[in-house]
Design a protein around this motif. Structure first.
Motif, PDB file in Angstrom:
ATOM      1  N   GLY A  17      56.376 108.893  13.172  1.00 58.58           N
ATOM      2  CA  GLY A  17      57.477 109.838  13.130  1.00 58.58           C
ATOM      3  C   GLY A  17      58.651 109.416  14.000  1.00 58.58           C
ATOM      4  N   LYS A  18      58.628 108.193  14.507  1.00 60.72           N
ATOM      5  CA  LYS A  18      59.705 107.721  15.381  1.00 60.72           C
ATOM      6  C   LYS A  18      60.894 107.197  14.592  1.00 60.72           C
ATOM      7  N   ILE A  19      60.721 106.998  13.304  1.00 59.64           N
ATOM      8  CA  ILE A  19      61.825 106.484  12.489  1.00 59.64           C
ATOM      9  C   ILE A  19      62.987 107.468  12.488  1.00 59.64           C
ATOM     10  N   TYR A  20      62.682 108.755  12.596  1.00 60.10           N
ATOM     11  CA  TYR A  20      63.734 109.760  12.619  1.00 60.10           C
ATOM     12  C   TYR A  20      64.540 109.683  13.912  1.00 60.10           C
ATOM     13  N   THR A  21      63.888 109.289  14.997  1.00 59.20           N
ATOM     14  CA  THR A  21      64.597 109.089  16.255  1.00 59.20           C
ATOM     15  C   THR A  21      65.568 107.928  16.128  1.00 59.20           C
ATOM     16  N   VAL A  22      65.135 106.850  15.493  1.00 60.68           N
ATOM     17  CA  VAL A  22      65.992 105.684  15.289  1.00 60.68           C
ATOM     18  C   VAL A  22      67.176 106.050  14.396  1.00 60.68           C
ATOM     19  N   VAL A  23      66.900 106.749  13.312  1.00 65.13           N
ATOM     20  CA  VAL A  23      67.969 107.156  12.390  1.00 65.13           C
ATOM     21  C   VAL A  23      68.946 108.089  13.099  1.00 65.13           C
ATOM     22  N   PHE A  24      68.441 109.014  13.895  1.00 66.18           N
ATOM     23  CA  PHE A  24      69.294 109.936  14.633  1.00 66.18           C
ATOM     24  C   PHE A  24      70.191 109.184  15.610  1.00 66.18           C
ATOM     25  N   GLY A  25      69.632 108.204  16.297  1.00 66.03           N
ATOM     26  CA  GLY A  25      70.426 107.387  17.213  1.00 66.03           C
ATOM     27  C   GLY A  25      71.523 106.633  16.494  1.00 66.03           C
ATOM     28  N   LEU A  26      71.199 106.061  15.343  1.00 66.96           N
ATOM     29  CA  LEU A  26      72.200 105.335  14.562  1.00 66.96           C
ATOM     30  C   LEU A  26      73.306 106.256  14.065  1.00 66.96           C
ATOM     31  N   VAL A  27      72.931 107.455  13.647  1.00 64.64           N
ATOM     32  CA  VAL A  27      73.931 108.419  13.178  1.00 64.64           C
ATOM     33  C   VAL A  27      74.874 108.798  14.315  1.00 64.64           C
ATOM     34  N   ILE A  28      74.332 108.992  15.509  1.00 66.65           N
ATOM     35  CA  ILE A  28      75.171 109.341  16.661  1.00 66.65           C
ATOM     36  C   ILE A  28      76.130 108.203  16.983  1.00 66.65           C
ATOM     37  N   ILE A  29      75.629 106.972  16.983  1.00 66.76           N
ATOM     38  CA  ILE A  29      76.477 105.813  17.294  1.00 66.76           C
ATOM     39  C   ILE A  29      77.575 105.652  16.252  1.00 66.76           C
ATOM     40  N   LEU A  30      77.228 105.737  14.979  1.00 60.87           N
ATOM     41  CA  LEU A  30      78.229 105.575  13.924  1.00 60.87           C
ATOM     42  C   LEU A  30      79.251 106.708  13.929  1.00 60.87           C
ATOM     43  N   THR A  31      78.798 107.915  14.207  1.00 64.38           N
ATOM     44  CA  THR A  31      79.722 109.045  14.293  1.00 64.38           C
ATOM     45  C   THR A  31      80.705 108.847  15.441  1.00 64.38           C
ATOM     46  N   GLY A  32      80.197 108.382  16.568  1.00 63.67           N
ATOM     47  CA  GLY A  32      81.072 108.100  17.699  1.00 63.67           C
ATOM     48  C   GLY A  32      82.098 107.034  17.379  1.00 63.67           C
ATOM     49  N   MET A  33      81.677 105.995  16.673  1.00 61.36           N
ATOM     50  CA  MET A  33      82.611 104.928  16.301  1.00 61.36           C
ATOM     51  C   MET A  33      83.688 105.442  15.351  1.00 61.36           C
ATOM     52  N   VAL A  34      83.302 106.251  14.384  1.00 57.24           N
ATOM     53  CA  VAL A  34      84.270 106.792  13.430  1.00 57.24           C
ATOM     54  C   VAL A  34      85.254 107.709  14.139  1.00 57.24           C
ATOM     55  N   LEU A  35      84.767 108.567  15.020  1.00 58.84           N
ATOM     56  CA  LEU A  35      85.657 109.461  15.752  1.00 58.84           C
ATOM     57  C   LEU A  35      86.613 108.676  16.651  1.00 58.84           C
ATOM     58  N   PHE A  36      86.114 107.625  17.278  1.00 60.63           N
ATOM     59  CA  PHE A  36      86.970 106.777  18.107  1.00 60.63           C
ATOM     60  C   PHE A  36      88.068 106.130  17.275  1.00 60.63           C
ATOM     61  N   LEU A  37      87.715 105.616  16.101  1.00 59.04           N
ATOM     62  CA  LEU A  37      88.711 104.981  15.238  1.00 59.04           C
ATOM     63  C   LEU A  37      89.748 105.986  14.746  1.00 59.04           C
ATOM     64  N   ILE A  38      89.327 107.196  14.433  1.00 62.07           N
ATOM     65  CA  ILE A  38      90.269 108.228  14.003  1.00 62.07           C
ATOM     66  C   ILE A  38      91.224 108.567  15.144  1.00 62.07           C
ATOM     67  N   ARG A  39      90.693 108.671  16.348  1.00 57.85           N
ATOM     68  CA  ARG A  39      91.520 108.994  17.513  1.00 57.85           C
ATOM     69  C   ARG A  39      92.541 107.889  17.788  1.00 57.85           C
ATOM     70  N   VAL A  40      92.110 106.646  17.719  1.00 59.12           N
ATOM     71  CA  VAL A  40      93.025 105.524  17.939  1.00 59.12           C
ATOM     72  C   VAL A  40      94.083 105.490  16.846  1.00 59.12           C
TER      73      VAL A  40
END
Length: 82
Positions: A37-60
């Protein structure tokens, strides 16, 4: 330029078809993560990282747009004063 980007796009498509044909390999680590059941932790981490990158790019992008507008105002005012 358009033909070049079309050639690059089609090359990437053909490369991806080759990678899909190799899907019969068995990945032990992925099965272990799914089973525990740890795959969901990995997916959640990736979603957080990608969301942060997208928000950063929108802000810039917004900041660059504001700076471009300010630069246009300065250019217009300097042209009218000359």
């Amino acid at each position: 330029m358009r033909k070049f980007s079309l050639a690059i796009f089609s090359a990437l498509i053909f490369i991806s078809f080759n990678s899909f044909s190799q899907s019969d390999t068995h990945v032990e680590m992925a099965d272990l993560l799914r089973r525990d059941g740890k795959i969901y932790t990995v997916v959640f981490g990736l979603v957080i990282i990608l969301t942060g990158m997208v928000l950063f790019l929108i802000r810039v992008d917004r900041k660059i747009f504001r700076l471009e507008k300010q630069l246009d105002k300065i250019d217009k005012s300097s042209k009218t004063n000359s």
